[in-house]
Motif scaffolding. Structure first.
Motif, PDB file in Angstrom:
ATOM      1  N   PRO A  14      -5.418   1.555  -3.910  1.00  0.00           N
ATOM      2  CA  PRO A  14      -6.821   1.149  -4.065  1.00  0.00           C
ATOM      3  C   PRO A  14      -6.994  -0.342  -4.314  1.00  0.00           C
ATOM      4  O   PRO A  14      -7.898  -0.953  -3.744  1.00  0.00           O
ATOM      5  N   LEU A  15      -6.104  -0.951  -5.126  1.00  0.00           N
ATOM      6  CA  LEU A  15      -6.268  -2.367  -5.457  1.00  0.00           C
ATOM      7  C   LEU A  15      -6.034  -3.256  -4.233  1.00  0.00           C
ATOM      8  O   LEU A  15      -6.838  -4.141  -3.930  1.00  0.00           O
ATOM      9  N   GLN A  16      -4.930  -2.997  -3.521  1.00  0.00           N
ATOM     10  CA  GLN A  16      -4.671  -3.769  -2.298  1.00  0.00           C
ATOM     11  C   GLN A  16      -5.808  -3.574  -1.307  1.00  0.00           C
ATOM     12  O   GLN A  16      -6.228  -4.508  -0.627  1.00  0.00           O
ATOM     13  N   GLY A  17      -6.288  -2.317  -1.220  1.00  0.00           N
ATOM     14  CA  GLY A  17      -7.396  -2.012  -0.316  1.00  0.00           C
ATOM     15  C   GLY A  17      -8.623  -2.829  -0.659  1.00  0.00           C
ATOM     16  O   GLY A  17      -9.250  -3.433   0.218  1.00  0.00           O
ATOM     17  N   LEU A  18      -8.950  -2.872  -1.952  1.00  0.00           N
ATOM     18  CA  LEU A  18     -10.133  -3.596  -2.408  1.00  0.00           C
ATOM     19  C   LEU A  18      -9.997  -5.103  -2.141  1.00  0.00           C
ATOM     20  O   LEU A  18     -10.923  -5.740  -1.633  1.00  0.00           O
ATOM     21  N   ILE A  19      -8.825  -5.665  -2.453  1.00  0.00           N
ATOM     22  CA  ILE A  19      -8.605  -7.106  -2.241  1.00  0.00           C
ATOM     23  C   ILE A  19      -8.669  -7.437  -0.748  1.00  0.00           C
ATOM     24  O   ILE A  19      -9.338  -8.390  -0.332  1.00  0.00           O
ATOM     25  N   GLY A  20      -7.981  -6.618   0.072  1.00  0.00           N
ATOM     26  CA  GLY A  20      -8.031  -6.825   1.521  1.00  0.00           C
ATOM     27  C   GLY A  20      -9.447  -6.678   2.038  1.00  0.00           C
ATOM     28  O   GLY A  20      -9.897  -7.449   2.897  1.00  0.00           O
ATOM     29  N   GLY A  21     -10.163  -5.689   1.513  1.00  0.00           N
ATOM     30  CA  GLY A  21     -11.551  -5.463   1.924  1.00  0.00           C
ATOM     31  C   GLY A  21     -12.435  -6.649   1.597  1.00  0.00           C
ATOM     32  O   GLY A  21     -13.283  -7.053   2.407  1.00  0.00           O
ATOM     33  N   ILE A  22     -12.231  -7.232   0.420  1.00  0.00           N
ATOM     34  CA  ILE A  22     -13.012  -8.414   0.020  1.00  0.00           C
ATOM     35  C   ILE A  22     -12.749  -9.563   0.997  1.00  0.00           C
ATOM     36  O   ILE A  22     -13.674 -10.272   1.414  1.00  0.00           O
ATOM     37  N   MET A  23     -11.486  -9.717   1.418  1.00  0.00           N
ATOM     38  CA  MET A  23     -11.175 -10.772   2.396  1.00  0.00           C
ATOM     39  C   MET A  23     -11.839 -10.501   3.739  1.00  0.00           C
ATOM     40  O   MET A  23     -12.327 -11.423   4.415  1.00  0.00           O
ATOM     41  N   ILE A  24     -11.864  -9.229   4.142  1.00  0.00           N
ATOM     42  CA  ILE A  24     -12.540  -8.864   5.391  1.00  0.00           C
ATOM     43  C   ILE A  24     -14.035  -9.163   5.272  1.00  0.00           C
ATOM     44  O   ILE A  24     -14.662  -9.676   6.206  1.00  0.00           O
ATOM     45  N   GLY A  25     -14.589  -8.869   4.088  1.00  0.00           N
ATOM     46  CA  GLY A  25     -15.999  -9.189   3.837  1.00  0.00           C
ATOM     47  C   GLY A  25     -16.245 -10.691   3.907  1.00  0.00           C
ATOM     48  O   GLY A  25     -17.267 -11.146   4.426  1.00  0.00           O
ATOM     49  N   LEU A  26     -15.296 -11.490   3.391  1.00  0.00           N
ATOM     50  CA  LEU A  26     -15.416 -12.947   3.461  1.00  0.00           C
ATOM     51  C   LEU A  26     -15.359 -13.415   4.911  1.00  0.00           C
ATOM     52  O   LEU A  26     -16.099 -14.316   5.313  1.00  0.00           O
ATOM     53  N   ALA A  29      -8.593  17.135   5.655  1.00  0.00           N
ATOM     54  CA  ALA A  29      -8.211  18.527   5.399  1.00  0.00           C
ATOM     55  C   ALA A  29      -6.756  18.610   4.937  1.00  0.00           C
ATOM     56  O   ALA A  29      -6.280  19.671   4.548  1.00  0.00           O
ATOM     57  N   GLY A  30      -6.045  17.503   4.964  1.00  0.00           N
ATOM     58  CA  GLY A  30      -4.628  17.523   4.588  1.00  0.00           C
ATOM     59  C   GLY A  30      -4.349  16.662   3.372  1.00  0.00           C
ATOM     60  O   GLY A  30      -5.017  16.781   2.346  1.00  0.00           O
ATOM     61  N   ASN A  31      -3.390  15.752   3.523  1.00  0.00           N
ATOM     62  CA  ASN A  31      -2.964  14.895   2.423  1.00  0.00           C
ATOM     63  C   ASN A  31      -3.782  13.601   2.462  1.00  0.00           C
ATOM     64  O   ASN A  31      -3.318  12.558   2.892  1.00  0.00           O
ATOM     65  N   TRP A  32      -5.022  13.678   1.960  1.00  0.00           N
ATOM     66  CA  TRP A  32      -5.981  12.586   2.119  1.00  0.00           C
ATOM     67  C   TRP A  32      -5.559  11.319   1.393  1.00  0.00           C
ATOM     68  O   TRP A  32      -5.189  11.362   0.221  1.00  0.00           O
ATOM     69  N   ASP A  33      -5.633  10.172   2.085  1.00  0.00           N
ATOM     70  CA  ASP A  33      -5.348   8.863   1.488  1.00  0.00           C
ATOM     71  C   ASP A  33      -6.641   8.043   1.494  1.00  0.00           C
ATOM     72  O   ASP A  33      -7.079   7.588   2.551  1.00  0.00           O
ATOM     73  N   PRO A  34      -7.271   7.866   0.322  1.00  0.00           N
ATOM     74  CA  PRO A  34      -8.594   7.214   0.287  1.00  0.00           C
ATOM     75  C   PRO A  34      -8.572   5.692   0.400  1.00  0.00           C
ATOM     76  O   PRO A  34      -9.626   5.068   0.285  1.00  0.00           O
ATOM     77  N   THR A  35      -7.410   5.076   0.651  1.00  0.00           N
ATOM     78  CA  THR A  35      -7.326   3.603   0.627  1.00  0.00           C
ATOM     79  C   THR A  35      -8.401   2.937   1.496  1.00  0.00           C
ATOM     80  O   THR A  35      -9.037   1.970   1.077  1.00  0.00           O
ATOM     81  N   LEU A  36      -8.615   3.472   2.707  1.00  0.00           N
ATOM     82  CA  LEU A  36      -9.577   2.845   3.622  1.00  0.00           C
ATOM     83  C   LEU A  36     -10.987   2.783   3.022  1.00  0.00           C
ATOM     84  O   LEU A  36     -11.739   1.845   3.297  1.00  0.00           O
TER      85      LEU A  36
END
Lengths: 138, 150
Positions: B14-26, A35-42
């Motif tokens: 997003p890129l760091q997230g994706l790369i880190g996520g791939i490592m977590i998947g590994l 609802a705020g400043n969403w960060d979609p990284t996760l």
């Protein structure tokens, strides 16, 4: 051999958490702040991890046994009950309050011993308390 | 497309997230295909404490020990890991206890249910993930409405 698998998996997991930015509680909280400043990284972290794991499950179905032990020991229960949903919700409350889930918290203990250490010790205490409660009830 | 994303979410990585996520998947793949088990952090932590049966103790303990070491290696290579923690130790302790009880009651957290369970299309894990993500979002919204909390 099995122990080496544990260590390698843990090292990869910790490195992945560090690279992805998930060791920053404020960033994780930013993902939950829809609802705020969403960060979609996760969402990208989950996407990358689920993508690789999906391939692993496809490989797993073609294997008779794991590489380093006799058989697969995977959860077989399909029960969806109040315990599952309530436990999930309770964990979500803790996650939202601190911006920490168990992985990033454990990964952070060497970097932020006081803050992450407090969270991890409290989490382990919660697990012990729950075990004691369960034993007393049965 | 990328410009739109960067303007809309200026803080996202997003890129760091994706790369880190791939490592977590590994990491999850090594555990599954090597030792035949789910790489669930809350479950492995409980096993390391001796609270549950299941994975062989050295496997669980070395998995848990490897996590901060893996982060340490990345920090050494990258020159540190940015992290903004809550300042209140009371808040961290309360959040920790709730997380400990919740993950045991619900049999998993973001790794076991989220990563391993979702990719397996386990109905239990899909429900658990919706539950903790929903509750997390509601909690953050309430804390923010009450004035931030951190």
């Amino acid at each position: 051999m099995r122990s080496v698998i544990g260590l390698v998996s843990g090292l990869l997991f910790g490195a992945g958490l560090a690279l992805s930015g998930m060791m920053d509680p404020a960033r994780v909280r930013g993902f939950l702040d829809v609802a705020g400043n969403w960060d979609p990284t996760l969402a990208f972290v989950m996407g990358g991890a689920v993508m690789v794991m999906s391939i692993a499950w496809l490989i797993q179905r073609r294997m008779h046994s794991p590489a380093a032990c006799e058989e697969f020991s995977l959860p077989g229960t399909r029960l969806i009950d109040a315990r599952l949903i309530g436990g999930g919700a309770l964990f979500g409350v803790g996650w939202g309050l601190g911006g920490l889930c168990p992985g990033p918290a454990i990964a952070s203990v060497l970097f932020h011993p006081l803050a992450a250490g407090t969270f991890v010790l409290a989490m382990l205490a919660g697990m012990v308390a729950f075990r004691i409660f369960e034993t007393m009830r049965s | 497309m990328f410009a739109w994303f960067n303007e809309t979410f200026p803080h996202a990585q997003p890129l760091q997230g994706l790369i880190g996520g791939i490592m977590i998947g590994l990491a999850g793949s090594v555990m599954l295909l090597g030792a035949g088990r789910i790489a669930g952090i809350s479950g492995m932590a409980a096993r390391t404490l001796g609270l549950t049966k299941g994975a062989p103790w050295p496997l669980a303990a070395l998995f848990i020990a490897g996590i901060p070491l893996g982060a340490l290696i990345v920090a050494a290579v990258m020159g540190g890991i940015p992290a903004r923690f809550p300042t209140s130790l009371t808040l961290l302790a309360v959040a920790g206890v709730i997380t400990g009880v919740g993950t045991r009651l619900g049999s998993g957290c973001t790794s076991g249910h989220g990563v391993c369970g979702l990719s397996r299309l386990s109905p239990r894990s899909i429900v658990a993930t919706l539950s903790f993500m929903g509750a997390g979002m509601i909690t953050v919204a309430i804390v923010n409405a009450m004035g931030g909390g951190w």
